[in-house]
Enzyme design. Structure first.
Site, PDB file in Angstrom:
ATOM      1  N   SER A 110      54.897  79.730  66.703  1.00  0.00           N
ATOM      2  CA  SER A 110      56.273  79.479  66.245  1.00  0.00           C
ATOM      3  C   SER A 110      57.061  78.651  67.251  1.00  0.00           C
ATOM      4  O   SER A 110      56.882  78.793  68.453  1.00  0.00           O
ATOM      5  CB  SER A 110      56.977  80.832  66.054  1.00  0.00           C
ATOM      6  OG  SER A 110      58.353  80.654  65.893  1.00  0.00           O
ATOM      7  N   ALA A 111      57.971  77.829  66.731  1.00  0.00           N
ATOM      8  CA  ALA A 111      58.850  77.032  67.597  1.00  0.00           C
ATOM      9  C   ALA A 111      59.983  77.874  68.159  1.00  0.00           C
ATOM     10  O   ALA A 111      60.683  77.450  69.083  1.00  0.00           O
ATOM     11  CB  ALA A 111      59.441  75.881  66.779  1.00  0.00           C
ATOM     12  N   ASP A 155      52.880  80.507  61.355  1.00  0.00           N
ATOM     13  CA  ASP A 155      54.254  80.190  61.711  1.00  0.00           C
ATOM     14  C   ASP A 155      55.058  81.452  61.377  1.00  0.00           C
ATOM     15  O   ASP A 155      54.594  82.304  60.618  1.00  0.00           O
ATOM     16  CB  ASP A 155      54.705  78.986  60.861  1.00  0.00           C
ATOM     17  CG  ASP A 155      56.169  78.697  61.031  1.00  0.00           C
ATOM     18  OD1 ASP A 155      56.623  78.610  62.185  1.00  0.00           O
ATOM     19  OD2 ASP A 155      56.881  78.571  60.008  1.00  0.00           O
ATOM     20  N   LEU A 156      56.243  81.586  61.948  1.00  0.00           N
ATOM     21  CA  LEU A 156      57.035  82.803  61.696  1.00  0.00           C
ATOM     22  C   LEU A 156      58.127  82.567  60.652  1.00  0.00           C
ATOM     23  O   LEU A 156      58.086  83.125  59.551  1.00  0.00           O
ATOM     24  CB  LEU A 156      57.651  83.284  63.022  1.00  0.00           C
ATOM     25  CG  LEU A 156      58.553  84.515  62.932  1.00  0.00           C
ATOM     26  CD1 LEU A 156      57.789  85.744  62.474  1.00  0.00           C
ATOM     27  CD2 LEU A 156      59.215  84.782  64.287  1.00  0.00           C
ATOM     28  N   ASP A 157      59.100  81.701  61.025  1.00  0.00           N
ATOM     29  CA  ASP A 157      60.258  81.483  60.160  1.00  0.00           C
ATOM     30  C   ASP A 157      59.825  80.801  58.863  1.00  0.00           C
ATOM     31  O   ASP A 157      59.310  79.680  58.887  1.00  0.00           O
ATOM     32  CB  ASP A 157      61.286  80.587  60.882  1.00  0.00           C
ATOM     33  CG  ASP A 157      61.862  81.254  62.126  1.00  0.00           C
ATOM     34  OD1 ASP A 157      62.164  82.445  62.060  1.00  0.00           O
ATOM     35  OD2 ASP A 157      62.009  80.569  63.157  1.00  0.00           O
ATOM     36  N   THR A 187      63.839  83.762  57.750  1.00  0.00           N
ATOM     37  CA  THR A 187      64.945  83.628  58.706  1.00  0.00           C
ATOM     38  C   THR A 187      65.688  82.303  58.528  1.00  0.00           C
ATOM     39  O   THR A 187      66.741  82.113  59.121  1.00  0.00           O
ATOM     40  CB  THR A 187      64.415  83.738  60.149  1.00  0.00           C
ATOM     41  OG1 THR A 187      63.142  83.133  60.179  1.00  0.00           O
ATOM     42  CG2 THR A 187      64.325  85.163  60.608  1.00  0.00           C
ATOM     43  N   LYS A 194      63.986  72.791  59.320  1.00  0.00           N
ATOM     44  CA  LYS A 194      62.865  73.743  59.290  1.00  0.00           C
ATOM     45  C   LYS A 194      61.730  73.297  60.212  1.00  0.00           C
ATOM     46  O   LYS A 194      61.276  72.154  60.128  1.00  0.00           O
ATOM     47  CB  LYS A 194      62.365  73.937  57.859  1.00  0.00           C
ATOM     48  CG  LYS A 194      63.322  74.749  57.027  1.00  0.00           C
ATOM     49  CD  LYS A 194      62.748  75.095  55.663  1.00  0.00           C
ATOM     50  CE  LYS A 194      63.765  75.919  54.883  1.00  0.00           C
ATOM     51  NZ  LYS A 194      63.355  76.096  53.491  1.00  0.00           N
ATOM     52  N   GLU A 229      51.843  77.421  57.279  1.00  0.00           N
ATOM     53  CA  GLU A 229      53.092  76.728  57.624  1.00  0.00           C
ATOM     54  C   GLU A 229      53.980  76.474  56.411  1.00  0.00           C
ATOM     55  O   GLU A 229      53.492  76.173  55.341  1.00  0.00           O
ATOM     56  CB  GLU A 229      52.756  75.364  58.235  1.00  0.00           C
ATOM     57  CG  GLU A 229      52.958  75.256  59.716  1.00  0.00           C
ATOM     58  CD  GLU A 229      54.388  75.402  60.195  1.00  0.00           C
ATOM     59  OE1 GLU A 229      55.336  75.318  59.397  1.00  0.00           O
ATOM     60  OE2 GLU A 229      54.564  75.604  61.406  1.00  0.00           O
ATOM     61  N   ASP A 230      55.307  76.551  56.632  1.00  0.00           N
ATOM     62  CA  ASP A 230      56.241  76.237  55.534  1.00  0.00           C
ATOM     63  C   ASP A 230      57.004  74.934  55.782  1.00  0.00           C
ATOM     64  O   ASP A 230      57.800  74.535  54.950  1.00  0.00           O
ATOM     65  CB  ASP A 230      57.272  77.359  55.356  1.00  0.00           C
ATOM     66  CG  ASP A 230      58.283  77.383  56.483  1.00  0.00           C
ATOM     67  OD1 ASP A 230      57.872  77.290  57.660  1.00  0.00           O
ATOM     68  OD2 ASP A 230      59.491  77.472  56.190  1.00  0.00           O
ATOM     69  N   LYS A 255      56.629  70.914  67.384  1.00  0.00           N
ATOM     70  CA  LYS A 255      55.940  70.417  66.206  1.00  0.00           C
ATOM     71  C   LYS A 255      56.660  69.140  65.771  1.00  0.00           C
ATOM     72  O   LYS A 255      57.881  69.084  65.890  1.00  0.00           O
ATOM     73  CB  LYS A 255      56.014  71.449  65.063  1.00  0.00           C
ATOM     74  CG  LYS A 255      55.369  72.795  65.407  1.00  0.00           C
ATOM     75  CD  LYS A 255      55.695  73.823  64.317  1.00  0.00           C
ATOM     76  CE  LYS A 255      55.255  75.216  64.755  1.00  0.00           C
ATOM     77  NZ  LYS A 255      55.622  76.279  63.818  1.00  0.00           N
TER      78      LYS A 255
HETATM   79  C1  BG6 Z   1      61.610  77.362  63.866  1.00  0.00           C
HETATM   80  C2  BG6 Z   1      62.618  77.225  62.742  1.00  0.00           C
HETATM   81  O1  BG6 Z   1      60.682  78.346  63.557  1.00  0.00           O
HETATM   82  O2  BG6 Z   1      62.275  77.698  65.072  1.00  0.00           O
HETATM   83  C3  BG6 Z   1      63.698  76.230  63.121  1.00  0.00           C
HETATM   84  O3  BG6 Z   1      61.970  76.797  61.563  1.00  0.00           O
HETATM   85  C4  BG6 Z   1      64.340  76.657  64.446  1.00  0.00           C
HETATM   86  O4  BG6 Z   1      64.667  76.172  62.100  1.00  0.00           O
HETATM   87  C5  BG6 Z   1      63.255  76.773  65.513  1.00  0.00           C
HETATM   88  O5  BG6 Z   1      65.306  75.690  64.854  1.00  0.00           O
HETATM   89  C6  BG6 Z   1      63.818  77.224  66.860  1.00  0.00           C
HETATM   90  O6  BG6 Z   1      64.289  78.535  66.742  1.00  0.00           O
HETATM   91  P1  BG6 Z   1      65.151  79.301  67.814  1.00  0.00           P
HETATM   92  O7  BG6 Z   1      65.132  80.727  67.337  1.00  0.00           O
HETATM   93  O8  BG6 Z   1      64.476  79.133  69.139  1.00  0.00           O
HETATM   94  O9  BG6 Z   1      66.512  78.687  67.818  1.00  0.00           O
HETATM   95 MG    MG Z   2      58.659  77.781  59.513  1.00  0.00          MG
END
Ligand code: BG6
Ligand code: MG
Length: 218
Positions: free
Chosen positions: A113-114, A8-10, A16, A44, A168-169, A144
């Site tokens: 990542s989402a 996962d990224l964030d 972030t 998250k 994953e966090d 997810k």
């Molecule tokens: C996830 C974050 O990685 O991405 C969420 O944990 C965030 O908080 C989601 O809403 C979507 O991100 P973005 O950058 O497309 O708005």
């Molecule tokens: Mg995350």
């Protein structure tokens, strides 16, 4: 046997979450209510539009689809102001050394990542070329805890889900990994990530050898 890792990224590679929080808080303030760091936990791992729904629920507000699109765009513009200032020193401690270890051993690395901003962030922090595959919010239909993002990640690095470990966090992310039949390392709070196979506080003291132990333990 573990042959690849999906990150996962964030909250795993970079923090972030603090920028998402500041942007959502600003939007909430503009709409006339407060949004706390504790509230932010609920966002998250959750997609942008679902995050907005949760924010509106917290503020006790309802909104039509068109207005929601405007609000989500506004939040994203503010969020992008932060991420466009990001630099490689924002990569979380130990992450780069762990990536180097994985590469040395011929393990595949994918991003799952989402976020629709994932590529921008990876470019800012200089990690875009580190990944063998990047699956982000622009490439999936189901958010997810649906396992789609990780299953696509495994597919793109040519591995079976059982051969992959997800890092994953977020609770939703751990659920996604487990329902995709993958091993999962939770990064963060064991209270929140209890469904992961193991939970680590971060990558500073985590090495490939620990992953191999996880492999034999399961
Ligand atoms: C996830 C974050 O990685 O991405 C969420 O944990 C965030 O908080 C989601 O809403 C979507 O991100 P973005 O950058 O497309 O708005
Ligand atoms: Mg995350």
């Amino acid at each position: 046997m573990i042959r690849g890792c999906i990150f996962d990224l964030d909250g795993v590679v970079v923090d972030t979450a603090k920028y998402h929080y500041l942007a959502w808080k600003r939007l909430a303030k503009e709409m006339g209510f407060d949004f706390t760091e504790q509230d932010n936990e609920r966002l998250k791992g959750v997609s942008r539009m679902r995050s907005l729904d949760i924010l509106l629920e917290i503020g006790g507000m309802t909104m039509g689809q068109e207005e929601k699109e405007v609000m989500a765009t506004k939040k994203n513009d503010w969020y992008r102001e932060y991420i466009l200032k990001m630099e490689p020193d924002e990569i979380l401690p130990g992450v780069q050394d762990f990536f180097a270890e994985l590469k040395n051993e011929g393990m595949k690395i994918a991003l799952g990542s989402a976020s629709k901003n994932a590529v921008t962030i990876l470019e800012q922090i200089g990690l875009k070329d580190t990944f063998d595959a990047i699956v982000d919010g622009t490439k999936v239909e189901k958010a997810k805890p649906d396992p789609e993002v990780f299953l696509k990640g495994a597919h793109e690095i040519g591995l079976m889900p059982e051969e992959c470990v997800v890092f994953e966090d977020a609770e939703a992310g751990v659920e996604a990994a487990k329902s995709g039949k993958m091993k999962c390392v939770g990064v963060g709070d064991p209270e929140i990530l209890g469904k992961a196979d193991i939970v680590i506080p971060g990558f500073q003291d985590f090495h490939l050898i620990d992953l191999q132990q996880l492999n034999t333990a399961l």
